[in-house]
Design a protein around this motif. Structure first.
Motif, PDB file in Angstrom:
ATOM      1  N   LYS A  95       4.627  11.045  79.359  1.00  0.00           N
ATOM      2  CA  LYS A  95       5.071   9.970  80.136  1.00  0.00           C
ATOM      3  C   LYS A  95       4.152   8.891  79.978  1.00  0.00           C
ATOM      4  O   LYS A  95       4.590   7.729  80.264  1.00  0.00           O
ATOM      5  CB  LYS A  95       4.960  10.381  81.679  1.00  0.00           C
ATOM      6  N   ARG A 100       8.741   1.742  73.730  1.00  0.00           N
ATOM      7  CA  ARG A 100       9.530   2.744  73.609  1.00  0.00           C
ATOM      8  C   ARG A 100       9.285   3.708  72.553  1.00  0.00           C
ATOM      9  O   ARG A 100       9.360   4.678  72.733  1.00  0.00           O
ATOM     10  CB  ARG A 100      10.901   2.023  73.498  1.00  0.00           C
ATOM     11  N   LYS A 103       6.334   5.950  73.316  1.00  0.00           N
ATOM     12  CA  LYS A 103       6.544   6.953  74.454  1.00  0.00           C
ATOM     13  C   LYS A 103       7.309   8.016  73.624  1.00  0.00           C
ATOM     14  O   LYS A 103       7.261   9.188  74.025  1.00  0.00           O
ATOM     15  CB  LYS A 103       7.303   6.202  75.322  1.00  0.00           C
ATOM     16  N   GLU A 104       8.583   7.495  72.910  1.00  0.00           N
ATOM     17  CA  GLU A 104       9.032   8.860  72.137  1.00  0.00           C
ATOM     18  C   GLU A 104       8.507   9.395  71.164  1.00  0.00           C
ATOM     19  O   GLU A 104       8.583  10.839  71.235  1.00  0.00           O
ATOM     20  CB  GLU A 104      10.345   7.900  71.390  1.00  0.00           C
ATOM     21  N   GLN A 107       6.604  11.969  73.441  1.00  0.00           N
ATOM     22  CA  GLN A 107       7.583  13.130  73.909  1.00  0.00           C
ATOM     23  C   GLN A 107       7.924  14.087  72.659  1.00  0.00           C
ATOM     24  O   GLN A 107       7.965  15.236  72.893  1.00  0.00           O
ATOM     25  CB  GLN A 107       8.935  12.356  74.535  1.00  0.00           C
ATOM     26  N   ASP A 111       7.300  18.168  72.012  1.00  0.00           N
ATOM     27  CA  ASP A 111       8.261  19.505  71.729  1.00  0.00           C
ATOM     28  C   ASP A 111       7.592  20.056  70.443  1.00  0.00           C
ATOM     29  O   ASP A 111       7.542  21.259  70.169  1.00  0.00           O
ATOM     30  CB  ASP A 111       9.658  18.548  71.353  1.00  0.00           C
ATOM     31  N   ARG A 173      15.298  20.745  76.587  1.00  0.00           N
ATOM     32  CA  ARG A 173      14.685  19.461  76.913  1.00  0.00           C
ATOM     33  C   ARG A 173      15.276  18.550  75.803  1.00  0.00           C
ATOM     34  O   ARG A 173      15.402  17.025  76.076  1.00  0.00           O
ATOM     35  CB  ARG A 173      13.529  19.700  76.930  1.00  0.00           C
ATOM     36  N   VAL A 174      15.087  18.844  74.565  1.00  0.00           N
ATOM     37  CA  VAL A 174      15.301  17.993  73.253  1.00  0.00           C
ATOM     38  C   VAL A 174      16.752  17.624  73.356  1.00  0.00           C
ATOM     39  O   VAL A 174      17.279  16.398  73.076  1.00  0.00           O
ATOM     40  CB  VAL A 174      14.982  18.614  71.888  1.00  0.00           C
ATOM     41  N   LYS A 177      17.555  14.686  75.505  1.00  0.00           N
ATOM     42  CA  LYS A 177      17.298  13.504  74.948  1.00  0.00           C
ATOM     43  C   LYS A 177      18.174  12.948  74.001  1.00  0.00           C
ATOM     44  O   LYS A 177      18.272  11.750  73.605  1.00  0.00           O
ATOM     45  CB  LYS A 177      15.853  13.444  74.592  1.00  0.00           C
ATOM     46  N   TYR A 178      18.938  13.765  73.481  1.00  0.00           N
ATOM     47  CA  TYR A 178      19.751  13.524  72.174  1.00  0.00           C
ATOM     48  C   TYR A 178      21.079  13.155  72.690  1.00  0.00           C
ATOM     49  O   TYR A 178      21.892  13.982  73.126  1.00  0.00           O
ATOM     50  CB  TYR A 178      19.914  14.913  71.340  1.00  0.00           C
ATOM     51  N   SER A 179      21.580  11.722  72.417  1.00  0.00           N
ATOM     52  CA  SER A 179      22.830  11.173  73.177  1.00  0.00           C
ATOM     53  C   SER A 179      24.014  11.767  72.361  1.00  0.00           C
ATOM     54  O   SER A 179      25.151  12.050  72.979  1.00  0.00           O
ATOM     55  CB  SER A 179      22.982   9.761  72.743  1.00  0.00           C
ATOM     56  N   ASN A 182      23.847  15.720  74.211  1.00  0.00           N
ATOM     57  CA  ASN A 182      23.571  16.087  75.601  1.00  0.00           C
ATOM     58  C   ASN A 182      24.538  16.372  76.666  1.00  0.00           C
ATOM     59  O   ASN A 182      24.378  16.692  77.623  1.00  0.00           O
ATOM     60  CB  ASN A 182      22.690  15.016  76.413  1.00  0.00           C
TER      61      ASN A 182
END
Length: 285
Positions: A95, A100, A103-104, A107, A111, A173-174, A177-179, A182
Protein backbone atom coordinates in the motif's frame (compact mmCIF):
# COMPACT_ATOMS: atom_id res chain seq x y z
CA UNK A 1 39.50 -12.62 -22.90
CA UNK A 2 42.06 -10.29 -21.40
CA UNK A 3 44.72 -13.02 -21.44
CA UNK A 4 44.46 -13.43 -25.24
CA UNK A 5 43.80 -16.42 -27.52
CA UNK A 6 45.78 -19.67 -27.45
CA UNK A 7 46.01 -22.96 -29.28
CA UNK A 8 45.34 -25.73 -26.75
CA UNK A 9 48.84 -27.12 -26.97
CA UNK A 10 50.23 -23.68 -26.06
CA UNK A 11 48.23 -23.25 -22.86
CA UNK A 12 50.63 -23.27 -19.92
CA UNK A 13 50.46 -22.30 -16.25
CA UNK A 14 51.23 -18.68 -17.16
CA UNK A 15 48.17 -18.56 -19.48
CA UNK A 16 45.82 -20.14 -16.91
CA UNK A 17 47.17 -17.75 -14.28
CA UNK A 18 46.35 -14.75 -16.48
CA UNK A 19 42.85 -16.17 -17.01
CA UNK A 20 42.30 -16.50 -13.26
CA UNK A 21 43.35 -12.88 -12.69
CA UNK A 22 41.02 -11.73 -15.52
CA UNK A 23 38.12 -13.77 -14.10
CA UNK A 24 38.59 -12.41 -10.55
CA UNK A 25 38.75 -8.84 -11.87
CA UNK A 26 35.55 -9.45 -13.85
CA UNK A 27 33.73 -10.97 -10.85
CA UNK A 28 35.30 -8.39 -8.49
CA UNK A 29 36.06 -11.15 -5.99
CA UNK A 30 38.00 -14.38 -5.55
CA UNK A 31 36.06 -17.29 -7.02
CA UNK A 32 34.46 -19.88 -4.76
CA UNK A 33 35.50 -23.52 -5.00
CA UNK A 34 32.18 -24.40 -6.66
CA UNK A 35 32.77 -21.81 -9.40
CA UNK A 36 36.32 -23.06 -10.01
CA UNK A 37 35.07 -26.64 -10.28
CA UNK A 38 32.51 -25.66 -12.94
CA UNK A 39 35.10 -23.71 -14.95
CA UNK A 40 37.70 -26.49 -14.66
CA UNK A 41 35.16 -29.12 -15.77
CA UNK A 42 34.16 -27.04 -18.81
CA UNK A 43 37.85 -26.53 -19.68
CA UNK A 44 38.49 -30.27 -19.33
CA UNK A 45 35.55 -31.01 -21.63
CA UNK A 46 37.10 -28.80 -24.34
CA UNK A 47 40.37 -30.69 -24.03
CA UNK A 48 38.60 -34.09 -24.15
CA UNK A 49 36.69 -33.07 -27.27
CA UNK A 50 39.92 -31.92 -28.95
CA UNK A 51 41.52 -35.32 -28.18
CA UNK A 52 38.48 -37.23 -29.52
CA UNK A 53 38.55 -35.16 -32.73
CA UNK A 54 42.25 -35.86 -33.17
CA UNK A 55 43.18 -32.19 -33.00
CA UNK A 56 45.68 -32.84 -30.21
CA UNK A 57 47.29 -35.97 -28.78
CA UNK A 58 46.27 -37.33 -25.38
CA UNK A 59 49.96 -37.01 -24.47
CA UNK A 60 50.06 -33.28 -25.24
CA UNK A 61 51.07 -31.45 -22.05
CA UNK A 62 48.35 -28.91 -21.22
CA UNK A 63 48.12 -26.90 -18.00
CA UNK A 64 45.13 -27.65 -15.78
CA UNK A 65 42.92 -25.10 -14.08
CA UNK A 66 42.73 -24.79 -10.30
CA UNK A 67 39.78 -26.31 -8.47
CA UNK A 68 40.58 -25.11 -4.96
CA UNK A 69 39.06 -21.86 -3.79
CA UNK A 70 37.16 -20.24 -0.98
CA UNK A 71 34.42 -22.36 0.53
CA UNK A 72 30.94 -20.98 -0.09
CA UNK A 73 29.03 -19.55 2.87
CA UNK A 74 25.56 -20.73 3.77
CA UNK A 75 22.94 -18.52 2.16
CA UNK A 76 20.48 -16.75 4.46
CA UNK A 77 16.98 -18.22 4.67
CA UNK A 78 13.87 -17.29 6.67
CA UNK A 79 12.67 -19.17 9.71
CA UNK A 80 9.00 -20.15 9.89
CA UNK A 81 8.40 -17.25 12.29
CA UNK A 82 10.11 -14.83 9.88
CA UNK A 83 8.08 -16.16 6.94
CA UNK A 84 4.91 -15.43 8.91
CA UNK A 85 6.18 -11.93 9.75
CA UNK A 86 6.97 -11.32 6.08
CA UNK A 87 3.55 -12.50 4.89
CA UNK A 88 1.84 -10.30 7.49
CA UNK A 89 3.87 -7.26 6.42
CA UNK A 90 3.46 -7.66 2.64
CA UNK A 91 -0.07 -6.10 2.47
CA UNK A 92 1.24 -3.05 4.35
CA UNK A 93 4.25 -2.77 2.05
CA UNK A 94 2.05 -3.05 -1.06
CA UNK A 95 0.00 0.00 0.00
CA UNK A 96 3.03 2.29 0.32
CA UNK A 97 4.53 4.83 -2.13
CA UNK A 98 2.83 7.76 -3.83
CA UNK A 99 3.59 7.37 -7.55
CA UNK A 100 1.48 4.91 -9.53
CA UNK A 101 4.48 3.00 -10.90
CA UNK A 102 6.16 2.66 -7.49
CA UNK A 103 2.94 1.41 -5.92
CA UNK A 104 2.37 -1.09 -8.75
CA UNK A 105 5.95 -2.31 -8.34
CA UNK A 106 5.29 -3.01 -4.65
CA UNK A 107 2.02 -4.78 -5.40
CA UNK A 108 3.62 -7.00 -8.05
CA UNK A 109 6.59 -7.67 -5.76
CA UNK A 110 4.14 -8.89 -3.12
CA UNK A 111 2.61 -11.36 -5.61
CA UNK A 112 6.08 -12.43 -6.75
CA UNK A 113 7.38 -13.08 -3.23
CA UNK A 114 4.33 -15.14 -2.24
CA UNK A 115 4.51 -17.27 -5.37
CA UNK A 116 8.25 -17.91 -4.97
CA UNK A 117 7.63 -18.97 -1.36
CA UNK A 118 4.77 -21.20 -2.48
CA UNK A 119 6.59 -22.97 -5.31
CA UNK A 120 10.37 -22.86 -4.78
CA UNK A 121 10.96 -21.68 -8.34
CA UNK A 122 14.04 -19.64 -9.17
CA UNK A 123 13.85 -15.86 -9.21
CA UNK A 124 14.72 -14.19 -12.50
CA UNK A 125 13.94 -15.54 -15.97
CA UNK A 126 12.42 -18.81 -14.72
CA UNK A 127 9.69 -17.01 -12.79
CA UNK A 128 9.43 -13.46 -14.15
CA UNK A 129 8.38 -14.59 -17.64
CA UNK A 130 5.52 -16.85 -16.55
CA UNK A 131 2.30 -16.27 -18.47
CA UNK A 132 -1.26 -17.18 -17.53
CA UNK A 133 -1.13 -19.78 -20.30
CA UNK A 134 1.59 -21.60 -18.30
CA UNK A 135 -0.76 -22.20 -15.35
CA UNK A 136 -3.34 -24.99 -15.27
CA UNK A 137 -5.78 -26.47 -12.78
CA UNK A 138 -5.79 -30.25 -12.24
CA UNK A 139 -7.75 -32.71 -10.13
CA UNK A 140 -6.06 -35.61 -8.37
CA UNK A 141 -7.61 -38.82 -9.67
CA UNK A 142 -7.44 -40.51 -6.26
CA UNK A 143 -8.25 -37.75 -3.75
CA UNK A 144 -10.26 -35.46 -6.09
CA UNK A 145 -8.27 -32.52 -4.67
CA UNK A 146 -7.72 -29.62 -7.07
CA UNK A 147 -4.18 -28.34 -7.48
CA UNK A 148 -2.38 -25.71 -9.55
CA UNK A 149 0.42 -26.71 -11.91
CA UNK A 150 2.84 -24.15 -13.37
CA UNK A 151 5.08 -24.77 -16.36
CA UNK A 152 8.51 -23.08 -16.23
CA UNK A 153 11.74 -23.21 -18.18
CA UNK A 154 14.84 -23.35 -15.99
CA UNK A 155 18.49 -24.41 -16.04
CA UNK A 156 17.62 -28.03 -16.79
CA UNK A 157 14.96 -27.20 -19.41
CA UNK A 158 11.20 -27.19 -19.01
CA UNK A 159 9.37 -28.70 -16.08
CA UNK A 160 6.08 -28.52 -14.20
CA UNK A 161 5.88 -27.64 -10.55
CA UNK A 162 3.01 -27.78 -8.08
CA UNK A 163 1.91 -24.62 -6.27
CA UNK A 164 0.77 -24.53 -2.65
CA UNK A 165 -3.00 -24.20 -2.28
CA UNK A 166 -2.69 -20.64 -0.94
CA UNK A 167 -1.30 -19.51 -4.31
CA UNK A 168 -4.90 -19.60 -5.55
CA UNK A 169 -5.56 -16.51 -3.42
CA UNK A 170 -2.56 -14.74 -4.96
CA UNK A 171 -3.77 -15.48 -8.49
CA UNK A 172 -7.26 -14.22 -7.69
CA UNK A 173 -5.73 -11.00 -6.37
CA UNK A 174 -3.73 -10.57 -9.58
CA UNK A 175 -6.84 -11.16 -11.71
CA UNK A 176 -8.68 -8.41 -9.81
CA UNK A 177 -5.93 -5.92 -10.80
CA UNK A 178 -5.83 -6.97 -14.47
CA UNK A 179 -8.35 -4.99 -16.55
CA UNK A 180 -8.40 -7.66 -19.28
CA UNK A 181 -9.21 -10.43 -16.80
CA UNK A 182 -11.09 -9.03 -13.80
CA UNK A 183 -14.51 -9.95 -15.20
CA UNK A 184 -13.65 -13.66 -14.97
CA UNK A 185 -13.17 -16.21 -12.19
CA UNK A 186 -9.80 -17.91 -11.70
CA UNK A 187 -11.10 -21.16 -13.17
CA UNK A 188 -12.32 -19.32 -16.26
CA UNK A 189 -9.03 -17.45 -16.73
CA UNK A 190 -7.13 -20.73 -16.55
CA UNK A 191 -9.50 -22.20 -19.15
CA UNK A 192 -8.99 -19.22 -21.48
CA UNK A 193 -5.17 -19.40 -21.10
CA UNK A 194 -4.54 -15.75 -22.03
CA UNK A 195 -1.12 -14.96 -23.46
CA UNK A 196 -0.45 -12.36 -20.76
CA UNK A 197 2.36 -12.12 -18.23
CA UNK A 198 1.50 -13.03 -14.65
CA UNK A 199 3.82 -10.40 -13.13
CA UNK A 200 3.23 -7.19 -15.05
CA UNK A 201 3.08 -3.45 -14.58
CA UNK A 202 0.31 -1.55 -16.34
CA UNK A 203 -0.46 -2.88 -19.80
CA UNK A 204 1.36 -6.22 -19.62
CA UNK A 205 4.78 -4.56 -19.17
CA UNK A 206 7.39 -6.76 -17.49
CA UNK A 207 9.38 -5.32 -14.56
CA UNK A 208 13.09 -5.21 -15.34
CA UNK A 209 13.92 -6.77 -11.97
CA UNK A 210 12.43 -7.24 -8.51
CA UNK A 211 15.79 -7.00 -6.73
CA UNK A 212 15.59 -3.31 -5.75
CA UNK A 213 11.97 -3.48 -4.59
CA UNK A 214 12.72 -6.68 -2.65
CA UNK A 215 15.62 -4.97 -0.87
CA UNK A 216 13.28 -2.12 0.09
CA UNK A 217 10.84 -4.74 1.39
CA UNK A 218 13.54 -6.42 3.47
CA UNK A 219 14.71 -3.11 4.94
CA UNK A 220 11.19 -1.88 5.71
CA UNK A 221 10.18 -5.18 7.32
CA UNK A 222 13.34 -5.44 9.42
CA UNK A 223 14.20 -8.77 7.79
CA UNK A 224 17.19 -7.74 5.66
CA UNK A 225 19.85 -9.56 7.71
CA UNK A 226 19.72 -13.33 8.07
CA UNK A 227 19.51 -14.21 11.76
CA UNK A 228 21.88 -17.18 11.39
CA UNK A 229 24.39 -15.82 8.83
CA UNK A 230 24.32 -12.03 9.23
CA UNK A 231 24.21 -11.73 5.43
CA UNK A 232 21.71 -9.67 3.50
CA UNK A 233 18.78 -11.71 2.25
CA UNK A 234 18.09 -11.77 -1.49
CA UNK A 235 15.31 -13.18 -3.65
CA UNK A 236 17.22 -16.48 -3.65
CA UNK A 237 16.52 -16.68 0.10
CA UNK A 238 12.88 -17.45 -0.76
CA UNK A 239 13.87 -20.54 -2.76
CA UNK A 240 16.31 -21.59 -0.03
CA UNK A 241 13.53 -21.18 2.55
CA UNK A 242 11.12 -23.27 0.46
CA UNK A 243 13.59 -26.17 0.41
CA UNK A 244 14.24 -26.01 4.16
CA UNK A 245 10.56 -25.90 5.08
CA UNK A 246 9.71 -28.75 2.72
CA UNK A 247 12.40 -30.91 4.29
CA UNK A 248 11.79 -30.02 7.92
CA UNK A 249 8.04 -29.35 8.13
CA UNK A 250 6.56 -31.48 5.34
CA UNK A 251 9.23 -34.22 5.29
CA UNK A 252 9.21 -34.09 1.48
CA UNK A 253 11.49 -36.78 0.04
CA UNK A 254 14.63 -35.68 -1.81
CA UNK A 255 13.56 -36.98 -5.22
CA UNK A 256 10.26 -35.09 -5.13
CA UNK A 257 11.91 -31.90 -3.86
CA UNK A 258 14.64 -32.07 -6.52
CA UNK A 259 12.04 -32.51 -9.26
CA UNK A 260 9.96 -29.59 -7.95
CA UNK A 261 12.98 -27.28 -7.78
CA UNK A 262 14.54 -28.33 -11.08
CA UNK A 263 17.79 -29.58 -9.60
CA UNK A 264 19.44 -32.91 -8.74
CA UNK A 265 19.11 -35.05 -5.63
CA UNK A 266 22.89 -34.70 -5.24
CA UNK A 267 22.61 -30.92 -5.17
CA UNK A 268 19.87 -31.08 -2.52
CA UNK A 269 22.00 -33.42 -0.42
CA UNK A 270 25.06 -31.19 -0.80
CA UNK A 271 23.31 -28.02 0.32
CA UNK A 272 20.97 -29.53 2.91
CA UNK A 273 22.96 -32.51 4.20
CA UNK A 274 22.58 -31.42 7.84
CA UNK A 275 18.82 -31.26 7.48
CA UNK A 276 18.55 -34.60 5.69
CA UNK A 277 20.67 -36.15 8.46
CA UNK A 278 18.20 -34.82 11.07
CA UNK A 279 15.29 -36.20 9.04
CA UNK A 280 16.97 -39.61 8.86
CA UNK A 281 17.63 -39.55 12.60
CA UNK A 282 13.97 -38.73 13.33
CA UNK A 283 12.78 -41.62 11.19
CA UNK A 284 15.34 -44.07 12.52
CA UNK A 285 14.62 -43.15 16.12
Amino acid sequence: MGAGHYHLENINSDATGKYEIWRNNLLKKASLASTLTIHASAYRSVISTAIQKGWISEHTPIAQMKRTGAKGRARPAFTREEVNRLLDYLPIFAKGEHSRLAKESRQVCRDYVEILLGTGMRSGIESQHIKWSDISLHIDSVTAVKYLRIGVTGKAGGRYLIAKHNIKTVLERVIAKYSQLNAYSLDRVLELKPNLYLFSLGDDMLPVSFCTTFKHLMTASGLLKGSATGQNRTLYSLRHTFAILELMENRTDLHTLAKQMGTSVGMIERHYSKLTAVMAADRLA
